[in-house]
Design a protein around this motif. Structure first.
Motif, PDB file in Angstrom:
ATOM      1  N   TYR A  62       0.869  13.190   2.842  1.00  0.00           N
ATOM      2  CA  TYR A  62       1.648  11.964   2.662  1.00  0.00           C
ATOM      3  C   TYR A  62       1.213  11.373   1.338  1.00  0.00           C
ATOM      4  O   TYR A  62       0.128  11.692   0.836  1.00  0.00           O
ATOM      5  CB  TYR A  62       1.400  10.965   3.825  1.00  0.00           C
ATOM      6  CG  TYR A  62      -0.039  10.548   3.921  1.00  0.00           C
ATOM      7  CD1 TYR A  62      -0.965  11.360   4.563  1.00  0.00           C
ATOM      8  CD2 TYR A  62      -0.494   9.387   3.302  1.00  0.00           C
ATOM      9  CE1 TYR A  62      -2.311  11.018   4.591  1.00  0.00           C
ATOM     10  CE2 TYR A  62      -1.845   9.031   3.328  1.00  0.00           C
ATOM     11  CZ  TYR A  62      -2.735   9.862   3.978  1.00  0.00           C
ATOM     12  OH  TYR A  62      -4.067   9.530   3.993  1.00  0.00           O
ATOM     13  N   GLU A  63       2.072  10.566   0.757  1.00  0.00           N
ATOM     14  CA  GLU A  63       1.757   9.962  -0.536  1.00  0.00           C
ATOM     15  C   GLU A  63       1.040   8.641  -0.291  1.00  0.00           C
ATOM     16  O   GLU A  63       1.612   7.722   0.294  1.00  0.00           O
ATOM     17  CB  GLU A  63       3.041   9.775  -1.326  1.00  0.00           C
ATOM     18  CG  GLU A  63       3.654  11.124  -1.671  1.00  0.00           C
ATOM     19  CD  GLU A  63       5.019  11.008  -2.302  1.00  0.00           C
ATOM     20  OE1 GLU A  63       5.277  11.762  -3.242  1.00  0.00           O
ATOM     21  OE2 GLU A  63       5.812  10.169  -1.864  1.00  0.00           O
ATOM     22  N   SER A  64      -0.219   8.571  -0.726  1.00  0.00           N
ATOM     23  CA  SER A  64      -1.059   7.437  -0.334  1.00  0.00           C
ATOM     24  C   SER A  64      -0.652   6.142  -1.029  1.00  0.00           C
ATOM     25  O   SER A  64      -0.205   6.136  -2.173  1.00  0.00           O
ATOM     26  CB  SER A  64      -2.525   7.748  -0.645  1.00  0.00           C
ATOM     27  OG  SER A  64      -2.671   8.126  -1.991  1.00  0.00           O
ATOM     28  N   LEU A  65      -0.842   5.057  -0.311  1.00  0.00           N
ATOM     29  CA  LEU A  65      -0.675   3.704  -0.844  1.00  0.00           C
ATOM     30  C   LEU A  65      -2.009   3.303  -1.485  1.00  0.00           C
ATOM     31  O   LEU A  65      -3.035   3.925  -1.216  1.00  0.00           O
ATOM     32  CB  LEU A  65      -0.307   2.755   0.302  1.00  0.00           C
ATOM     33  CG  LEU A  65       1.010   3.099   1.001  1.00  0.00           C
ATOM     34  CD1 LEU A  65       1.187   2.283   2.272  1.00  0.00           C
ATOM     35  CD2 LEU A  65       2.174   2.884   0.051  1.00  0.00           C
ATOM     36  N   GLU A  68      -5.251   3.256   0.582  1.00  0.00           N
ATOM     37  CA  GLU A  68      -5.526   4.431   1.417  1.00  0.00           C
ATOM     38  C   GLU A  68      -6.391   5.450   0.664  1.00  0.00           C
ATOM     39  O   GLU A  68      -6.394   5.477  -0.571  1.00  0.00           O
ATOM     40  CB  GLU A  68      -4.204   5.099   1.816  1.00  0.00           C
ATOM     41  CG  GLU A  68      -3.387   4.258   2.774  1.00  0.00           C
ATOM     42  CD  GLU A  68      -2.058   4.893   3.151  1.00  0.00           C
ATOM     43  OE1 GLU A  68      -1.613   4.679   4.280  1.00  0.00           O
ATOM     44  OE2 GLU A  68      -1.451   5.590   2.306  1.00  0.00           O
ATOM     45  N   PRO A  88       6.351  12.897   3.926  1.00  0.00           N
ATOM     46  CA  PRO A  88       7.346  12.212   4.752  1.00  0.00           C
ATOM     47  C   PRO A  88       8.047  11.039   4.067  1.00  0.00           C
ATOM     48  O   PRO A  88       7.511  10.429   3.142  1.00  0.00           O
ATOM     49  CB  PRO A  88       6.486  11.664   5.902  1.00  0.00           C
ATOM     50  CG  PRO A  88       5.172  11.375   5.256  1.00  0.00           C
ATOM     51  CD  PRO A  88       4.988  12.397   4.174  1.00  0.00           C
ATOM     52  N   VAL A  90      10.118   7.644   5.788  1.00  0.00           N
ATOM     53  CA  VAL A  90      10.307   7.055   7.119  1.00  0.00           C
ATOM     54  C   VAL A  90      11.728   6.511   7.257  1.00  0.00           C
ATOM     55  O   VAL A  90      12.260   5.888   6.348  1.00  0.00           O
ATOM     56  CB  VAL A  90       9.204   6.005   7.432  1.00  0.00           C
ATOM     57  CG1 VAL A  90       9.196   4.874   6.451  1.00  0.00           C
ATOM     58  CG2 VAL A  90       9.336   5.458   8.838  1.00  0.00           C
ATOM     59  N   PHE A  94      11.937   4.738  12.659  1.00  0.00           N
ATOM     60  CA  PHE A  94      10.521   5.099  12.578  1.00  0.00           C
ATOM     61  C   PHE A  94      10.283   6.599  12.791  1.00  0.00           C
ATOM     62  O   PHE A  94       9.146   7.025  12.999  1.00  0.00           O
ATOM     63  CB  PHE A  94       9.645   4.286  13.532  1.00  0.00           C
ATOM     64  CG  PHE A  94       9.524   2.839  13.133  1.00  0.00           C
ATOM     65  CD1 PHE A  94       8.678   2.453  12.098  1.00  0.00           C
ATOM     66  CD2 PHE A  94      10.264   1.865  13.779  1.00  0.00           C
ATOM     67  CE1 PHE A  94       8.582   1.131  11.712  1.00  0.00           C
ATOM     68  CE2 PHE A  94      10.166   0.525  13.398  1.00  0.00           C
ATOM     69  CZ  PHE A  94       9.318   0.162  12.362  1.00  0.00           C
ATOM     70  N   LEU A  96      10.192  10.408  11.155  1.00  0.00           N
ATOM     71  CA  LEU A  96       9.871  10.883   9.804  1.00  0.00           C
ATOM     72  C   LEU A  96      10.800  12.015   9.413  1.00  0.00           C
ATOM     73  O   LEU A  96      11.096  12.904  10.209  1.00  0.00           O
ATOM     74  CB  LEU A  96       8.412  11.366   9.734  1.00  0.00           C
ATOM     75  CG  LEU A  96       7.326  10.308   9.949  1.00  0.00           C
ATOM     76  CD1 LEU A  96       5.933  10.925   9.786  1.00  0.00           C
ATOM     77  CD2 LEU A  96       7.488   9.118   9.014  1.00  0.00           C
ATOM     78  N   THR A 111       6.903   5.057   0.030  1.00  0.00           N
ATOM     79  CA  THR A 111       6.653   5.870   1.224  1.00  0.00           C
ATOM     80  C   THR A 111       6.754   5.049   2.505  1.00  0.00           C
ATOM     81  O   THR A 111       6.796   5.609   3.578  1.00  0.00           O
ATOM     82  CB  THR A 111       5.266   6.540   1.190  1.00  0.00           C
ATOM     83  OG1 THR A 111       4.301   5.525   1.022  1.00  0.00           O
ATOM     84  CG2 THR A 111       5.160   7.558   0.109  1.00  0.00           C
ATOM     85  N   VAL A 112       6.751   3.740   2.413  1.00  0.00           N
ATOM     86  CA  VAL A 112       6.879   2.961   3.638  1.00  0.00           C
ATOM     87  C   VAL A 112       8.137   2.088   3.640  1.00  0.00           C
ATOM     88  O   VAL A 112       8.272   1.216   4.482  1.00  0.00           O
ATOM     89  CB  VAL A 112       5.611   2.120   3.934  1.00  0.00           C
ATOM     90  CG1 VAL A 112       4.443   3.024   4.283  1.00  0.00           C
ATOM     91  CG2 VAL A 112       5.270   1.210   2.781  1.00  0.00           C
ATOM     92  N   ARG A 114      11.642   1.812   4.812  1.00  0.00           N
ATOM     93  CA  ARG A 114      12.419   2.561   5.807  1.00  0.00           C
ATOM     94  C   ARG A 114      13.840   2.803   5.297  1.00  0.00           C
ATOM     95  O   ARG A 114      14.513   1.888   4.864  1.00  0.00           O
ATOM     96  CB  ARG A 114      12.433   1.809   7.125  1.00  0.00           C
ATOM     97  CG  ARG A 114      11.067   1.898   7.796  1.00  0.00           C
ATOM     98  CD  ARG A 114      11.117   1.423   9.210  1.00  0.00           C
ATOM     99  NE  ARG A 114      11.168  -0.019   9.289  1.00  0.00           N
ATOM    100  CZ  ARG A 114      11.814  -0.688  10.233  1.00  0.00           C
ATOM    101  NH1 ARG A 114      12.493  -0.039  11.153  1.00  0.00           N
ATOM    102  NH2 ARG A 114      11.775  -1.993  10.254  1.00  0.00           N
ATOM    103  N   GLY A 158       3.620   1.838  13.537  1.00  0.00           N
ATOM    104  CA  GLY A 158       5.053   2.158  13.655  1.00  0.00           C
ATOM    105  C   GLY A 158       5.291   3.257  14.678  1.00  0.00           C
ATOM    106  O   GLY A 158       6.411   3.457  15.134  1.00  0.00           O
ATOM    107  N   CYS A 160       5.162   6.260  13.908  1.00  0.00           N
ATOM    108  CA  CYS A 160       5.859   7.331  13.163  1.00  0.00           C
ATOM    109  C   CYS A 160       5.198   8.683  13.395  1.00  0.00           C
ATOM    110  O   CYS A 160       5.866   9.686  13.666  1.00  0.00           O
ATOM    111  CB  CYS A 160       5.842   7.061  11.663  1.00  0.00           C
ATOM    112  SG  CYS A 160       6.453   5.468  11.188  1.00  0.00           S
ATOM    113  N   TYR A 161       3.875   8.716  13.259  1.00  0.00           N
ATOM    114  CA  TYR A 161       3.190  10.006  13.411  1.00  0.00           C
ATOM    115  C   TYR A 161       3.105  10.413  14.870  1.00  0.00           C
ATOM    116  O   TYR A 161       3.099  11.597  15.189  1.00  0.00           O
ATOM    117  CB  TYR A 161       1.823   9.980  12.714  1.00  0.00           C
ATOM    118  CG  TYR A 161       1.957  10.426  11.270  1.00  0.00           C
ATOM    119  CD1 TYR A 161       1.859  11.768  10.921  1.00  0.00           C
ATOM    120  CD2 TYR A 161       2.260   9.512  10.275  1.00  0.00           C
ATOM    121  CE1 TYR A 161       2.035  12.186   9.614  1.00  0.00           C
ATOM    122  CE2 TYR A 161       2.436   9.922   8.951  1.00  0.00           C
ATOM    123  CZ  TYR A 161       2.319  11.267   8.642  1.00  0.00           C
ATOM    124  OH  TYR A 161       2.507  11.684   7.341  1.00  0.00           O
TER     125      TYR A 161
END
Ligand SMILES: Nc1nc2c(c(=O)[nH]1)N(C=O)[C@@H](CNc1ccc(C(=O)N[C@@H](CCC(=O)O)C(=O)O)cc1)CN2
Ligand SMILES: Nc1ncnc2c1ncn2[C@@H]1O[C@H](COP(=O)(O)OP(=O)(O)OP(=O)(O)O)[C@@H](O)[C@H]1O
Length: 221
Positions: A62-65, A68, A88, A90, A94, A96, A111-112, A114, A158, A160-161
């Motif tokens: 995943y592409e980090s914020l 993170e 992913p 989103v 919710f 992916l 990445t977050v 939606r 969320g 999501c995972y």
């Protein structure tokens, strides 16, 4: 994280643990050397790859914020070693959706944020691989705020995972990236939809395999 529950206090809820974990993450991220953390994670995850790593493997990352544990060096290292990397997006429910990570595009997507279902992919040659793309991966690397010794993972809330991991092959290892110090010594609450992870990798490059657990929630779905 190692808060010991006291006998006369109610156990903290997921929401309370999540709030404390977010605060802790902000502090740890501020004190962290992002470049060293990124390299340590890349090296440790490459060592975690399944045996047939001399072949091309497919890894979900995943592409980090910003707060993170950084994933850009990991994604770059996997691509440089000739592996396939999917990341992913989103959707509004919710769930992916997955797309190939390509060098040079890392970090340029929200990445977050939606997206409505059926949003067409934007960008040259990008395509959606479908929620089931996780079933074709050899390793799944997830975000998470904390993981306990049994492999219970707490994410951003969320679900999501939790939803996405139902698509993976049961034999595919799942690991979470944590800042050093975010691992939890006391058990996290585990619900039926929570799919335990097989281990975590920290920003110090530690690879920790969590205890195998055969509780009913294990491999749920
Ligand atoms: N870097 C990274 N990517 C990730 C995750 C993550 O934890 N980290 N996810 C882990 O699961 C998924 C995204 N999880 C999400 C969880 C909640 C919301 C959410 O509630 N969004 C709000 C707005 C949030 C904001 O703008 O700050 C919304 O859309 O209304 C969105 C995505 C997939 N990608
Ligand atoms: N498979 C699923 N189908 C529908 N809803 C789900 C599923 N899995 C989880 N949820 C819902 O998602 C919400 C968030 O769950 P939870 O608090 O466990 O999230 P999380 O594990 O922290 O988040 P994430 O998986 O995004 O990292 C809960 O309301 C839960 O009921």
């Amino acid at each position: 994280m190692s808060q010991q529950p006291s006998p006369d206090q109610p156990l903290p809820t997921k929401r309370e643990i999540r709030q404390a974990a977010r605060r802790r993450r902000a502090e740890l991220a501020a004190a962290s050397d992002g470049s060293a953390a990124g390299s340590a994670i890349a090296e440790a995850v490459l060592r975690f790859l399944p045996e047939r790593a001399e072949d091309q493997v497919r890894v979900a990352v995943y592409e980090s914020l910003p707060d993170e544990p950084p994933t850009a060096p990991l994604i770059a290292a996997l691509l440089a070693a000739g592996h396939e990397v999917i990341v992913p997006i989103v959707l509004d429910d919710f769930s992916l959706e997955w797309t190939y990570a390509a060098e040079g595009t890392i970090g340029d997507r929200g990445t977050v944020a939606r997206l409505p279902k059926d949003t067409p992919p934007s960008g040259d040659g990008r395509r959606w691989l479908g929620p089931g793309a996780l079933s074709t991966c050899d390793l799944v690397v997830t975000p998470g705020l904390t993981v306990d010794r049994r492999g219970t993972r707490l994410g951003q809330g969320g679900g999501c995972y939790d939803r996405a991991l139902r698509h993976r092959d049961p034999g595919t290892p799942v690991i979470t990236l944590l800042h050093e110090g975010e691992q939890r010594d006391t058990d996290l609450p585990r619900e039926a939809h929570d799919s335990p992870v097989d281990g975590y990798v920290t920003t110090s490059g530690r690879v920790v395999r969590t205890a195998a657990d055969s509780s009913p929630a294990h491999r749920a779905g």
